[in-house]
Design a protein around this motif. Sequence first.
Motif, short mmCIF file in Angstrom:
data_model
loop_
_atom_site.label_atom_id
_atom_site.label_comp_id
_atom_site.label_asym_id
_atom_site.label_seq_id
_atom_site.Cartn_x
_atom_site.Cartn_y
_atom_site.Cartn_z
N ASP A 190 -0.51 -0.52 0.47
CA ASP A 190 -0.13 0.24 -0.70
C ASP A 190 -1.35 1.04 -1.21
O ASP A 190 -3.02 1.30 -0.81
CB ASP A 190 0.04 -1.61 -1.76
CG ASP A 190 0.38 -1.11 -3.65
OD1 ASP A 190 0.89 -0.40 -3.64
OD2 ASP A 190 -0.47 -1.82 -4.32
N GLU A 191 -1.06 2.10 -2.86
CA GLU A 191 -1.84 2.97 -2.72
C GLU A 191 -0.91 4.16 -4.38
O GLU A 191 -0.14 4.69 -3.89
CB GLU A 191 -2.40 4.28 -1.90
CG GLU A 191 -2.80 5.30 -1.97
CD GLU A 191 -4.72 4.47 -1.99
OE1 GLU A 191 -5.44 5.09 -2.63
OE2 GLU A 191 -4.89 3.90 -1.69
N ARG A 195 -4.44 1.25 -8.27
CA ARG A 195 -4.78 0.92 -6.78
C ARG A 195 -5.40 1.61 -5.75
O ARG A 195 -3.90 1.53 -4.93
CB ARG A 195 -3.55 -0.35 -7.36
CG ARG A 195 -4.15 -1.22 -5.20
CD ARG A 195 -3.23 -2.24 -5.65
NE ARG A 195 -3.15 -3.35 -6.48
CZ ARG A 195 -1.19 -4.34 -6.83
NH1 ARG A 195 -0.30 -4.23 -5.66
NH2 ARG A 195 -1.62 -4.91 -7.15
N ASN A 197 -7.07 2.22 -2.13
CA ASN A 197 -7.85 1.07 -1.28
C ASN A 197 -8.88 2.27 -0.06
O ASN A 197 -8.59 2.92 0.58
CB ASN A 197 -6.22 0.28 -0.05
CG ASN A 197 -7.07 0.05 0.45
OD1 ASN A 197 -7.77 -0.41 1.26
ND2 ASN A 197 -6.09 -1.07 1.02
N TRP A 244 3.65 -5.10 -11.70
CA TRP A 244 3.45 -4.20 -12.55
C TRP A 244 4.60 -4.22 -13.48
O TRP A 244 4.61 -4.26 -15.24
CB TRP A 244 3.85 -2.71 -12.34
CG TRP A 244 2.63 -2.37 -10.71
CD1 TRP A 244 3.49 -2.08 -9.70
CD2 TRP A 244 1.81 -2.18 -10.76
NE1 TRP A 244 2.63 -1.52 -9.06
CE2 TRP A 244 1.83 -1.95 -9.23
CE3 TRP A 244 0.34 -2.03 -11.22
CZ2 TRP A 244 0.72 -1.07 -8.94
CZ3 TRP A 244 -1.02 -1.94 -11.01
CH2 TRP A 244 -0.82 -1.66 -9.44
N TRP A 254 -0.40 -3.44 -18.41
CA TRP A 254 -0.57 -1.86 -17.10
C TRP A 254 0.17 -0.95 -17.77
O TRP A 254 -0.53 -0.08 -17.30
CB TRP A 254 0.01 -2.42 -15.44
CG TRP A 254 -0.48 -3.25 -15.03
CD1 TRP A 254 -0.36 -5.07 -14.71
CD2 TRP A 254 -1.73 -2.63 -14.18
NE1 TRP A 254 -1.21 -5.00 -13.97
CE2 TRP A 254 -2.42 -3.85 -13.21
CE3 TRP A 254 -3.01 -1.93 -13.47
CZ2 TRP A 254 -3.49 -4.10 -12.28
CZ3 TRP A 254 -3.44 -1.56 -12.87
CH2 TRP A 254 -3.97 -2.58 -12.45
N ARG A 327 -11.26 -0.04 -13.55
CA ARG A 327 -10.47 -0.84 -12.93
C ARG A 327 -12.26 -2.10 -13.25
O ARG A 327 -11.85 -3.33 -12.62
CB ARG A 327 -11.55 0.29 -11.70
CG ARG A 327 -10.00 0.86 -11.22
CD ARG A 327 -10.79 1.84 -9.94
NE ARG A 327 -9.31 2.24 -9.75
CZ ARG A 327 -9.48 3.33 -9.17
NH1 ARG A 327 -10.54 3.60 -8.65
NH2 ARG A 327 -8.45 4.29 -9.31
#
Length: 332
Positions: A190-191, A195, A197, A244, A254, A327
């Motif tokens: 997940d990127e 979000r 990583n 989301w 979001w 963030r």
Amino acid sequence: MTMTRTLGRSGIEVGAVGMGCWAIGGPLWGDGGQPYGWGEVDDDESVRTVHRALDLGVTLFDTASNYGAGHSERVLGRALAGRRDRAVLATKFGNRSDEATRRWIGTDPSPAHAVASLEESLRRLGTDHVDLYQLHINELPASAALDLVDTLEALVTQGKIRAYGWSTDNPASARTFAEGGPHCAAIQHDESVLRDNAEMLAVCDALDLASLNRGPLAMGLLTGATRNVGPDDVRGRAPDWLVWFADGRPTPQWSARVAQIREALTADGRTLAQGALGWLLARSPRTVPIPGCRTVAQAEENFGTLARGPLPAEAFAQVERLLADLRGAPVG
């Protein structure tokens, strides 16, 4: 010239944005009527979408044995008939499903399943090999993943796969797995601009791995989608991991974050989706976003990013400034 990237240590070159093929699989159901697909699809439009993606410079197509209980692979195989030499095919194993009932029936991390699932995928895709074969159980212990390495290396030797990887969001597990065998070439995780990583990207840098970005558009949130989705769509009854959406609509929290970065992402005339994909291309030379598409129009928008390239440095820096504040703020 189409922008390209390399799939890590495999040396396989691909268009810098690939096509995710989860959505073209149509419905899939889990326990208690939980939807795991994206609703009904038009297979003819899916085929046209794949063809348009190829025209726009896409070469990587990412699917899985359980997307639509095999339907995604069948449609992709149909679309690539006579065009296989233009495509780099990635598929996944580990989730079992019943084609007749379109139901997910559990996971199987065994080496025997990896071999059997590949044969079924090859049959559905209409090919004699896949270019990237990926473990599809995110939270599997690294020790169990390592038990697959000898089998995967043997499949490389046999010419049935060219490289392998793991779809996981755990950087430590990804590192352990990639260190286990020479033909591990990619980690799918997940990127997105919402979000990041960074730890996983560091693993990819350290071990010469591609970073395949699933969820690059936050399941449609970063396309500006606001309409309700139906009860046969995974977003219509969102599992815990899908943050989301709620009750078929983007969550206000979001959506507000997207609104705060929209201007920076679209400053050079891109659409919001193209800005989000451009952010990923600017984030790291290892990233390969794989947005899903169900229509020719979606393909034209998403893969127009290949002509635009990474987000310009000034815009990327502006997004980073905004995100540094966001963030640190709670969501929900």
